[in-house]
Scaffold this motif. Structure first.
Motif, PDB file in Angstrom:
ATOM      1  N   LEU A  44       0.855  -1.176   0.000  1.00  0.00           N
ATOM      2  CA  LEU A  44       0.000   0.000   0.000  1.00  0.00           C
ATOM      3  C   LEU A  44       0.898   1.235   0.000  1.00  0.00           C
ATOM      4  CD1 LEU A  44      -2.639  -1.022   2.708  1.00  0.00           C
ATOM      5  CD2 LEU A  44      -3.024  -0.900   0.236  1.00  0.00           C
ATOM      6  N   VAL A  45       0.444   2.284  -0.667  1.00  0.00           N
ATOM      7  CA  VAL A  45       1.218   3.525  -0.761  1.00  0.00           C
ATOM      8  C   VAL A  45       0.501   4.618   0.018  1.00  0.00           C
ATOM      9  CG1 VAL A  45       2.205   5.250  -2.327  1.00  0.00           C
ATOM     10  CG2 VAL A  45       2.090   2.842  -3.026  1.00  0.00           C
ATOM     11  N   VAL A  46       1.264   5.392   0.793  1.00  0.00           N
ATOM     12  CA  VAL A  46       0.722   6.496   1.581  1.00  0.00           C
ATOM     13  C   VAL A  46       1.417   7.787   1.157  1.00  0.00           C
ATOM     14  CG1 VAL A  46       0.393   7.450   3.899  1.00  0.00           C
ATOM     15  CG2 VAL A  46       0.303   4.970   3.546  1.00  0.00           C
ATOM     16  N   ASP A  47       0.648   8.797   0.791  1.00  0.00           N
ATOM     17  CA  ASP A  47       1.187  10.112   0.444  1.00  0.00           C
ATOM     18  C   ASP A  47       0.969  11.087   1.591  1.00  0.00           C
ATOM     19  OD1 ASP A  47       2.332   9.744  -2.008  1.00  0.00           O
ATOM     20  OD2 ASP A  47       0.650  10.521  -3.180  1.00  0.00           O
ATOM     21  N   THR A  48       2.042  11.757   2.024  1.00  0.00           N
ATOM     22  CA  THR A  48       1.936  12.780   3.060  1.00  0.00           C
ATOM     23  C   THR A  48       2.751  13.996   2.656  1.00  0.00           C
ATOM     24  OG1 THR A  48       3.880  12.048   4.331  1.00  0.00           O
ATOM     25  CG2 THR A  48       1.768  10.998   4.850  1.00  0.00           C
ATOM     26  N   THR A  98      -4.168   8.948   1.223  1.00  0.00           N
ATOM     27  CA  THR A  98      -3.708  10.290   0.866  1.00  0.00           C
ATOM     28  C   THR A  98      -4.035  11.281   1.972  1.00  0.00           C
ATOM     29  OG1 THR A  98      -4.050   9.834  -1.488  1.00  0.00           O
ATOM     30  CG2 THR A  98      -3.925  12.140  -0.830  1.00  0.00           C
ATOM     31  N   ALA A  99      -3.025  12.008   2.435  1.00  0.00           N
ATOM     32  CA  ALA A  99      -3.247  13.050   3.436  1.00  0.00           C
ATOM     33  C   ALA A  99      -3.831  14.285   2.761  1.00  0.00           C
ATOM     34  CB  ALA A  99      -1.937  13.402   4.135  1.00  0.00           C
ATOM     35  N   LEU A 100      -4.888  14.829   3.351  1.00  0.00           N
ATOM     36  CA  LEU A 100      -5.534  16.029   2.838  1.00  0.00           C
ATOM     37  C   LEU A 100      -5.481  17.122   3.901  1.00  0.00           C
ATOM     38  CD1 LEU A 100      -8.723  14.585   1.086  1.00  0.00           C
ATOM     39  CD2 LEU A 100      -6.502  15.119   0.063  1.00  0.00           C
ATOM     40  N   SER A 309      -5.042  17.905   9.327  1.00  0.00           N
ATOM     41  CA  SER A 309      -5.260  17.081   8.139  1.00  0.00           C
ATOM     42  C   SER A 309      -6.207  15.920   8.405  1.00  0.00           C
ATOM     43  CB  SER A 309      -3.910  16.536   7.643  1.00  0.00           C
ATOM     44  OG  SER A 309      -3.025  17.587   7.354  1.00  0.00           O
ATOM     45  N   TRP A 310      -6.478  15.204   7.321  1.00  0.00           N
ATOM     46  CA  TRP A 310      -7.286  13.988   7.331  1.00  0.00           C
ATOM     47  C   TRP A 310      -6.613  12.981   6.405  1.00  0.00           C
ATOM     48  CZ3 TRP A 310      -8.949  18.847   7.759  1.00  0.00           C
ATOM     49  CH2 TRP A 310      -9.972  19.146   8.677  1.00  0.00           C
TER      50      TRP A 310
END
Length: 430
Positions: A44-48, A98-100, A309-310
């Motif tokens: 899994l890929v997480v963007d921050t 994805t961090a928003l 963030s969320w």
């Protein structure tokens, strides 16, 4: 063309663009709503962006689940958003989680189809586990839950004790906070510092403005009906007047610039405004050689919230169920405490905010400041502000450039304000 007609045309164009983005995103993953092999994914890929304190947490998740987690970090929010927009527009490239940031979230709420509704994918019992207003802000207008709460940006002031001592100012955090019960007090302290050292007190007036802007708990660039009120907003005007009055103590090093990054090590400025998530950035920029020279004190006015963030799951993810579980793991009480200890993001999980390990935590880098207590106590003072759908665009492309133009001597205060209100009308239309 009058402003009303111009806004109407811009609104129509924007709606068309948003619809196109949604359509592309949907087309990219019509048949990819679960793991490709019907089982758990290999990765899994997480963007921050910035520092969210997830490095060790993703390692724990890998050990617990056997799923590899790739953590993709972008240092600056200004670089992060364009990449995310491109991913959504092309229907490919987005991370599974994805961090928003709050401004981005509000903009993307206009087209929630780009985001998975997390409600059916998470434990229904966590609904009441977070600050109520923070949880509600993660919902789209149609009721879809598109974001799980991560942090809030409770405000404080980071200051260099060694530089304060050189200027003959107090260095103990309670005495330092007593210097500035309000913004006038902060300005006076800055004048004394500059007179004693000949150096700047604060990194930039945009930093001052953010401190003032986000502690007022009111409408900023938009009213409640999402009409642009940039030229009449009392909160914005107050932040503008307060910030521009402090140009005499500013290092003119805008946040995220090379001058700003280097200024922490070089002692170019003695203070900066620190939402809790900024602690890790200050530490990284300052380096090991400045450990113990920084400390943390209360912000003028006593509170405020800058950022937060969320975590969301894009529709184009091929592993939506597993991605939602990873987002749930990263935002649970234990993880939020660990993230805070690692890099400073302030928990929004109610159990985490009551956690003794959190409340008693001291930050060794920042002279053992009781950051759990300092930031934890300020949560109750946070009043949510209304941002509006294009808040980030107005702030980054109209408001802050006008402040910098004044700060750098490119425009007088009146001309800079006129330019801001003109640009805000364009940047804020939807």
């Amino acid at each position: 063309m009058n402003l009303t007609k111009r806004r109407a045309r811009l609104a129509a164009a924007t709606v068309a663009a948003i619809t196109a983005v949604g359509g592309l995103a949907a087309c990219g993953n019509d048949d990819d709503n679960t793991s490709t092999d019907g089982g758990k994914p290999a990765k899994l890929v997480v963007d921050t962006f910035g520092e969210m304190g997830y490095d060790e947490l993703v390692k724990q998740y890998e050990q617990q689940t056997g799923i590899k987690v790739e953590l993709r970090k972008t240092a600056q929010l200004g670089e992060y958003r364009p990449k995310l927009v491109r991913y959504l527009a092309t229907g490919k490239g987005a991370a599974d989680v994805t961090a928003l940031e709050e401004g981005i979230l509000n903009e993307f709420k206009a087209n929630p189809r780009n985001w998975v509704d997390l409600n059916p994918l998470i434990d229904s019992g966590i609904t009441d586990d977070y600050l109520p207003w923070k949880w509600e802000l993660g919902k789209a207008p149609d009721g879809r839950l598109i974001g799980l709460p991560t942090d809030v940006g409770s405000l404080a002031v980071c200051y260099r004790k060694d530089l304060f001592e050189q200027a003959g100012l107090p260095t103990e955090r309670d005495q330092v906070a007593a210097l500035w019960p309000d913004w006038n007090g902060y300005h006076e302290a800055g004048k004394k510092y500059k007179q004693a050292t000949g150096k700047a007190f604060v990194d930039s007036i945009t930093a001052v403005s953010n401190g003032v802007l986000f502690q007022q708990g009111s409408d900023l660039f938009y009213d409640k009906e999402n009409n642009i009120i940039a030229d009449s907003s009392p909160a914005v005007k107050n932040a503008w007047e307060t910030a521009t009055s402090m140009v005499d103590i500013s290092a003119k090093a805008s946040t995220w610039s090379a001058e700003w990054n280097g200024g922490f090590k070089q002692g170019t400025f003695a203070t900066t405004f620190c939402p809790s998530w900024m602690l890790g950035i200050v530490q990284d920029n300052s380096g090991a050689e400045n450990k113990g020279k920084w400390d943390v004190a209360a912000v003028p006015g006593g509170g405020g919230n800058w950022g937060g963030s969320w975590l969301a799951v894009p529709e184009q993810s091929k592993h939506q169920k597993e991605a939602a579980k990873l987002a749930e793991f990263l935002t649970n009480a234990t993880s939020q405490v660990e993230a805070f200890k690692a890099k400073g993001p302030l928990p929004t999980n109610l159990e985490a905010l009551k956690n003794e390990e959190f409340l008693s935590y001291t930050n060794e880098y920042f002279s053992n400041a009781p950051t759990g207590k300092i930031f934890g106590e300020s949560v109750a003072k946070i009043e949510p502000v209304h941002l509006g759908p294009k808040h980030q665009a107005v702030k980054e492309n109209a408001y802050e450039p006008a402040l910098r133009a004044f700060e750098n001597g490119q425009a007088d205060k009146n001309k800079a304000w006129e330019q801001f209100t003109k640009d805000a009308a364009t940047q804020g239309a939807f």
